[in-house]
Design a protein around this motif. Structure first.
Motif, PDB file in Angstrom:
ATOM      1  N   LEU A  34      38.901 -18.016 -41.392  1.00 16.26           N
ATOM      2  CA  LEU A  34      39.494 -18.444 -42.653  1.00 16.26           C
ATOM      3  C   LEU A  34      38.985 -17.589 -43.818  1.00 16.26           C
ATOM      4  O   LEU A  34      39.740 -17.141 -44.659  1.00 16.26           O
ATOM      5  CB  LEU A  34      39.135 -19.913 -42.878  1.00 16.26           C
ATOM      6  CG  LEU A  34      39.889 -20.613 -43.995  1.00 16.26           C
ATOM      7  CD1 LEU A  34      41.364 -20.676 -43.661  1.00 16.26           C
ATOM      8  CD2 LEU A  34      39.331 -22.013 -44.193  1.00 16.26           C
ATOM      9  N   VAL A  35      37.710 -17.328 -43.833  1.00 16.56           N
ATOM     10  CA  VAL A  35      37.138 -16.523 -44.911  1.00 16.56           C
ATOM     11  C   VAL A  35      37.756 -15.131 -44.921  1.00 16.56           C
ATOM     12  O   VAL A  35      38.104 -14.591 -45.944  1.00 16.56           O
ATOM     13  CB  VAL A  35      35.612 -16.454 -44.770  1.00 16.56           C
ATOM     14  CG1 VAL A  35      35.050 -15.418 -45.720  1.00 16.56           C
ATOM     15  CG2 VAL A  35      34.999 -17.819 -45.058  1.00 16.56           C
TER      16      VAL A  35
ATOM     17  N   GLN B  74      44.642 -23.745 -42.093  1.00 14.37           N
ATOM     18  CA  GLN B  74      44.750 -22.332 -41.706  1.00 14.37           C
ATOM     19  C   GLN B  74      46.180 -21.834 -41.901  1.00 14.37           C
ATOM     20  O   GLN B  74      46.405 -20.703 -42.307  1.00 14.37           O
ATOM     21  CB  GLN B  74      44.323 -22.146 -40.253  1.00 14.37           C
ATOM     22  CG  GLN B  74      42.822 -22.197 -40.059  1.00 14.37           C
ATOM     23  CD  GLN B  74      42.401 -21.671 -38.709  1.00 14.37           C
ATOM     24  OE1 GLN B  74      43.234 -21.286 -37.898  1.00 14.37           O
ATOM     25  NE2 GLN B  74      41.108 -21.648 -38.465  1.00 14.37           N
ATOM     26  N   ALA B  75      47.136 -22.711 -41.603  1.00 14.87           N
ATOM     27  CA  ALA B  75      48.541 -22.311 -41.757  1.00 14.87           C
ATOM     28  C   ALA B  75      48.860 -22.023 -43.218  1.00 14.87           C
ATOM     29  O   ALA B  75      49.588 -21.080 -43.529  1.00 14.87           O
ATOM     30  CB  ALA B  75      49.447 -23.412 -41.215  1.00 14.87           C
TER      31      ALA B  75
ATOM     32  N   ALA C 135      50.083 -18.505 -44.482  1.00 16.98           N
ATOM     33  CA  ALA C 135      51.364 -18.369 -45.193  1.00 16.98           C
ATOM     34  C   ALA C 135      51.154 -17.664 -46.530  1.00 16.98           C
ATOM     35  O   ALA C 135      51.944 -16.784 -46.907  1.00 16.98           O
ATOM     36  CB  ALA C 135      51.974 -19.742 -45.417  1.00 16.98           C
ATOM     37  N   ALA C 136      50.091 -18.045 -47.236  1.00 13.76           N
ATOM     38  CA  ALA C 136      49.799 -17.401 -48.518  1.00 13.76           C
ATOM     39  C   ALA C 136      49.522 -15.920 -48.316  1.00 13.76           C
ATOM     40  O   ALA C 136      49.960 -15.069 -49.102  1.00 13.76           O
ATOM     41  CB  ALA C 136      48.611 -18.087 -49.186  1.00 13.76           C
ATOM     42  N   LEU C 137      48.814 -15.614 -47.238  1.00 13.75           N
ATOM     43  CA  LEU C 137      48.478 -14.221 -46.956  1.00 13.75           C
ATOM     44  C   LEU C 137      49.728 -13.402 -46.659  1.00 13.75           C
ATOM     45  O   LEU C 137      49.926 -12.310 -47.201  1.00 13.75           O
ATOM     46  CB  LEU C 137      47.511 -14.168 -45.772  1.00 13.75           C
ATOM     47  CG  LEU C 137      47.066 -12.777 -45.337  1.00 13.75           C
ATOM     48  CD1 LEU C 137      46.354 -12.083 -46.476  1.00 13.75           C
ATOM     49  CD2 LEU C 137      46.165 -12.871 -44.122  1.00 13.75           C
TER      50      LEU C 137
ATOM     51  N   SER D   5      36.263 -26.933 -36.983  1.00  9.02           N
ATOM     52  CA  SER D   5      37.279 -26.000 -37.444  1.00  9.02           C
ATOM     53  C   SER D   5      37.852 -26.530 -38.749  1.00  9.02           C
ATOM     54  O   SER D   5      37.680 -27.710 -39.073  1.00  9.02           O
ATOM     55  CB  SER D   5      38.393 -25.895 -36.404  1.00  9.02           C
ATOM     56  OG  SER D   5      37.883 -25.327 -35.229  1.00  9.02           O
ATOM     57  N   PRO D   6      38.565 -25.690 -39.537  1.00 10.04           N
ATOM     58  CA  PRO D   6      39.202 -26.179 -40.750  1.00 10.04           C
ATOM     59  C   PRO D   6      40.192 -27.291 -40.409  1.00 10.04           C
ATOM     60  O   PRO D   6      40.691 -27.349 -39.282  1.00 10.04           O
ATOM     61  CB  PRO D   6      39.934 -24.950 -41.285  1.00 10.04           C
ATOM     62  CG  PRO D   6      39.248 -23.804 -40.664  1.00 10.04           C
ATOM     63  CD  PRO D   6      38.763 -24.264 -39.348  1.00 10.04           C
TER      64      PRO D   6
END
Lengths: 89, 176
Positions: free
Chosen positions: B35-36, A24-25, A29-31, A18-19
């Motif tokens: 993620l992508v 991922q957070a 958050a950016a999204l 996984s990343p």
């Protein structure tokens, strides 16, 4: 699959893990921030249209400046995220 | 998955030999897929943000350039023919554009476009209530300023600037 050297890598060469924790957070958050700012821009556009139709078009430039700054902020955010790719094995 | 049995023979690279067709079309591991997708959505959001900025900028430029004052000086009516507290309907700035001239209590004259700023129905002067009224959706406008005071309209009526020469009332131009 497990390679002869014991690393975990799929047959495609893609990472099986996984990343990294927290990555991922950051993207999430950016999204959320990006969508929120996009909503603000949509509101700015409606206010600009209202002013324009009401004959106060000369006051719209300030809204355009704010909208442009938000857009530039979004571009910077994309660039920052791209600068830190996922670490690979 | 028996990648080794599919591929290793012949000395071909393992990663290429074992590639399933669907992997070529969708080259993401299931962990990375999440993620992508978010990155893609973020890119889409920034792109949309750029589009919204362009829209606002276009409005700003149009607002700066566009001078929507319309009309040329045109005589309307003799002031003495419009008693105080009454209205006179006329066409301005184009023959198809309806407008209303009001003689307000106190002697002042004002004129507005009759086109309601909600959905362009014609507004009428109601002397008893001292208001301009749109019968389509019950919009109400103030006679002194043309600002909406009730109903769905949000913008004021376009004002027609007047000039008085002797007894003649002249419409100078329409101001949005």
């Amino acid at each position: 699959m497990i390679g002869v050297d014991g690393s975990t890598r799929s047959v495609d060469g893609l990472d099986d893990r996984s990343p990294p924790p927290g990555r991922q957070a950051v993207v999430m958050a950016a999204l959320v921030l990006g969508l929120l700012l996009m909503g603000i821009q949509l509101w700015l556009l409606t206010v600009a249209l209202e002013l324009f139709l009401g004959g106060h078009g000369r006051q719209v430039w300030l809204l355009a400046v704010v909208s442009g700054l938000i857009f530039v902020g979004g571009l910077v955010m994309l660039k920052v995220l791209r600068r830190r790719p996922r670490p690979t094995l | 998955m028996s990648d080794l049995s599919m591929g290793g023979a012949g000395g071909a690279p393992l990663s290429r030999v074992g590639r399933a067709p669907w992997r070529a079309a969708f080259p993401y591991h299931w962990d990375a897929d999440d993620l992508v997708s978010r990155r893609e959505l973020l890119r889409f959001a920034v792109l949309t943000s750029g589009t919204l900025f362009v829209g606002t900028a276009v409005l700003a430029v149009l607002g700066w350039l566009d001078n929507r004052r319309r009309g040329t000086p045109t005589p309307i009516v003799q002031a003495s023919r419009v008693p105080e507290g009454t209205a006179h309907y006329f066409n301005y700035p184009e023959p198809d554009d309806q407008a209303v001239l009001l003689h307000l209590p106190g002697g002042r004259f004002v004129a507005y476009s009759q086109k309601c700023t909600h959905l362009s129905c014609a507004v009428y002067y109601q002397a008893e209530q001292k208001r301009l009224y749109c019968p389509c959706h019950e919009g109400v406008f103030d006679i002194e300023t043309g600002e909406p005071t009730a109903g769905p309209p949000q913008r004021r009526l376009p004002r027609i600037e007047l000039r008085q020469e002797g007894d003649a009332l002249i419409a100078v131009e329409e101001v949005p």
